[in-house]
Design a protein around this motif. Sequence first.
Motif, PDB file in Angstrom:
ATOM      1  N   LEU A 157       0.804  -1.217   0.000  1.00 12.45           N
ATOM      2  CA  LEU A 157       0.000   0.000   0.000  1.00 12.45           C
ATOM      3  C   LEU A 157       0.844   1.278   0.000  1.00 12.45           C
ATOM      4  N   ALA A 158       1.764   1.387   0.955  1.00 14.97           N
ATOM      5  CA  ALA A 158       2.555   2.618   1.098  1.00 14.97           C
ATOM      6  C   ALA A 158       3.314   2.996  -0.169  1.00 14.97           C
ATOM      7  N   PRO A 159       3.974   2.048  -0.864  1.00 15.67           N
ATOM      8  CA  PRO A 159       4.677   2.436  -2.100  1.00 15.67           C
ATOM      9  C   PRO A 159       3.755   3.024  -3.162  1.00 15.67           C
ATOM     10  N   ARG A 160       2.456   2.715  -3.080  1.00 13.80           N
ATOM     11  CA  ARG A 160       1.485   3.236  -4.043  1.00 13.80           C
ATOM     12  C   ARG A 160       0.721   4.443  -3.503  1.00 13.80           C
ATOM     13  N   GLY A 161       1.132   4.905  -2.336  1.00  9.58           N
ATOM     14  CA  GLY A 161       0.475   6.066  -1.743  1.00  9.58           C
ATOM     15  C   GLY A 161      -0.901   5.769  -1.193  1.00  9.58           C
ATOM     16  N   LEU A 162      -1.186   4.477  -0.895  1.00  8.71           N
ATOM     17  CA  LEU A 162      -2.511   4.083  -0.408  1.00  8.71           C
ATOM     18  C   LEU A 162      -2.465   3.784   1.081  1.00  8.71           C
ATOM     19  N   ASN A 163      -3.645   3.861   1.732  1.00 11.96           N
ATOM     20  CA  ASN A 163      -3.758   3.395   3.108  1.00 11.96           C
ATOM     21  C   ASN A 163      -4.559   2.103   3.128  1.00 11.96           C
ATOM     22  N   SER A 164      -4.913   1.627   4.304  1.00  8.56           N
ATOM     23  CA  SER A 164      -5.590   0.333   4.422  1.00  8.56           C
ATOM     24  C   SER A 164      -6.975   0.333   3.790  1.00  8.56           C
ATOM     25  N   SER A 165      -7.554   1.508   3.566  1.00  6.13           N
ATOM     26  CA  SER A 165      -8.869   1.591   2.932  1.00  6.13           C
ATOM     27  C   SER A 165      -8.778   1.555   1.414  1.00  6.13           C
ATOM     28  N   GLY A 166      -7.544   1.567   0.888  1.00  6.16           N
ATOM     29  CA  GLY A 166      -7.373   1.589  -0.558  1.00  6.16           C
ATOM     30  C   GLY A 166      -7.486   2.987  -1.136  1.00  6.16           C
ATOM     31  N   LEU A 167      -7.392   4.012  -0.279  1.00  2.72           N
ATOM     32  CA  LEU A 167      -7.493   5.407  -0.710  1.00  2.72           C
ATOM     33  C   LEU A 167      -6.158   6.114  -0.527  1.00  2.72           C
ATOM     34  N   THR A 168      -5.899   7.097  -1.363  1.00  4.24           N
ATOM     35  CA  THR A 168      -4.717   7.927  -1.187  1.00  4.24           C
ATOM     36  C   THR A 168      -5.017   8.985  -0.134  1.00  4.24           C
ATOM     37  N   SER A 169      -3.968   9.623   0.385  1.00  2.00           N
ATOM     38  CA  SER A 169      -4.170  10.679   1.384  1.00  2.00           C
ATOM     39  C   SER A 169      -4.964  11.834   0.778  1.00  2.00           C
ATOM     40  N   ARG A 170      -4.766  12.101  -0.521  1.00  2.00           N
ATOM     41  CA  ARG A 170      -5.530  13.163  -1.178  1.00  2.00           C
ATOM     42  C   ARG A 170      -7.019  12.820  -1.210  1.00  2.00           C
ATOM     43  N   GLU A 171      -7.335  11.563  -1.506  1.00  2.00           N
ATOM     44  CA  GLU A 171      -8.736  11.149  -1.552  1.00  2.00           C
ATOM     45  C   GLU A 171      -9.389  11.254  -0.177  1.00  2.00           C
ATOM     46  N   VAL A 172      -8.651  10.871   0.854  1.00  2.00           N
ATOM     47  CA  VAL A 172      -9.183  10.971   2.220  1.00  2.00           C
ATOM     48  C   VAL A 172      -9.455  12.432   2.575  1.00  2.00           C
ATOM     49  N   ASP A 173      -8.537  13.324   2.181  1.00  2.00           N
ATOM     50  CA  ASP A 173      -8.731  14.750   2.476  1.00  2.00           C
ATOM     51  C   ASP A 173      -9.976  15.295   1.764  1.00  2.00           C
ATOM     52  N   VAL A 174     -10.199  14.864   0.532  1.00  2.00           N
ATOM     53  CA  VAL A 174     -11.387  15.301  -0.210  1.00  2.00           C
ATOM     54  C   VAL A 174     -12.657  14.834   0.503  1.00  2.00           C
ATOM     55  N   ILE A 175     -12.669  13.569   0.954  1.00  2.00           N
ATOM     56  CA  ILE A 175     -13.845  13.051   1.661  1.00  2.00           C
ATOM     57  C   ILE A 175     -14.091  13.831   2.948  1.00  2.00           C
ATOM     58  N   ARG A 176     -13.034  14.147   3.672  1.00  2.00           N
ATOM     59  CA  ARG A 176     -13.195  14.908   4.920  1.00  2.00           C
ATOM     60  C   ARG A 176     -13.820  16.275   4.657  1.00  2.00           C
ATOM     61  N   LEU A 177     -13.404  16.904   3.585  1.00  2.00           N
ATOM     62  CA  LEU A 177     -13.978  18.209   3.252  1.00  2.00           C
ATOM     63  C   LEU A 177     -15.434  18.073   2.802  1.00  2.00           C
ATOM     64  N   LEU A 178     -15.745  16.998   2.091  1.00  2.00           N
ATOM     65  CA  LEU A 178     -17.140  16.734   1.731  1.00  2.00           C
ATOM     66  C   LEU A 178     -17.985  16.576   2.988  1.00  2.00           C
ATOM     67  N   THR A 179     -17.423  15.889   3.975  1.00  2.00           N
ATOM     68  CA  THR A 179     -18.132  15.672   5.237  1.00  2.00           C
ATOM     69  C   THR A 179     -18.426  16.995   5.939  1.00  2.00           C
ATOM     70  N   GLU A 180     -17.523  17.966   5.770  1.00  2.00           N
ATOM     71  CA  GLU A 180     -17.713  19.286   6.383  1.00  2.00           C
ATOM     72  C   GLU A 180     -18.729  20.131   5.617  1.00  2.00           C
ATOM     73  N   GLY A 181     -19.222  19.588   4.487  1.00  2.00           N
ATOM     74  CA  GLY A 181     -20.222  20.309   3.706  1.00  2.00           C
ATOM     75  C   GLY A 181     -19.654  21.180   2.608  1.00  2.00           C
ATOM     76  N   CYS A 182     -18.367  21.036   2.299  1.00  2.00           N
ATOM     77  CA  CYS A 182     -17.739  21.853   1.265  1.00  2.00           C
ATOM     78  C   CYS A 182     -18.185  21.409  -0.127  1.00  2.00           C
ATOM     79  N   ASP A 183     -18.376  22.378  -1.019  1.00  2.00           N
ATOM     80  CA  ASP A 183     -18.678  22.041  -2.410  1.00  2.00           C
ATOM     81  C   ASP A 183     -17.378  21.948  -3.198  1.00  2.00           C
ATOM     82  N   THR A 184     -17.486  21.694  -4.504  1.00  2.00           N
ATOM     83  CA  THR A 184     -16.294  21.494  -5.339  1.00  2.00           C
ATOM     84  C   THR A 184     -15.366  22.703  -5.299  1.00  2.00           C
TER      85      THR A 184
END
Length: 227
Positions: A157-184
């Motif tokens: 996972l780490a060599p591919r920039g993934l975590n245990s969920s199969g997501l990259t840190s960038r993808e996780v950050d996007v989801i967190r912002l979506l959770t906060e109600g942010c639009d595109t």
Amino acid sequence: MTSQAESAESSPALHEEHESPKRVRVAAWAADPITLNGLTQALMGRLDVFVATGELPADVDVLVVAADRVSMDVMVNMRRAAAQCSAPMVLVTNELDRTQLLAAVECRVVAVLHRSAATEERLVSTIDVVAGGGGLLPPNLLGDLLRQVQNLHEEVLAPRGLNSSGLTSREVDVIRLLTEGCDTEEIATRMCYSERTVKNVIYAMTSRFNLRNRPQLVAYAMRSGII
């Protein structure tokens, strides 16, 4: 004067007090008919047991698999059962190769009992724990499993920039912002990306997990413990 029957009818709590608790529904599978017979006989007096000889019913709470050792055929049957229903699995066996641990977990095995320790009382107790959302692994297997997960993270996972969920840190950050109600636009501004990039990231995630929209993506992430 109020009769005893009328008193009982007027007191719902009295009826609830005497209601029998819901019995755990168990599907049992074994590598040989003798083991299967012994397994079902041990459980039948305490639980609702279904012998898993074909398609598994959808309302099974726990699947119990018993085998002397986890051979290739046993693993195939475990995968087939895991594909048929989402119930957690209790594995009763004399031999589980440590290299099979992750494969067993992928089949939703959450508890492992050595056959010599699988008394009726211990087995029923383990099933109750699993039906309640828990799990039980011998300490040596738990240690092996944690080491294998760590190796998987470091080597795959780490060599591919993934975590245990199969997501990259960038993808996780996007989801967190979506959770906060942010639009595109807000996500793009806060992450210093273009709006097109944000849309592509969200589309990639919804496609990968077969989700229809952003609310489903957020719900999936929360349910899976990603955020």
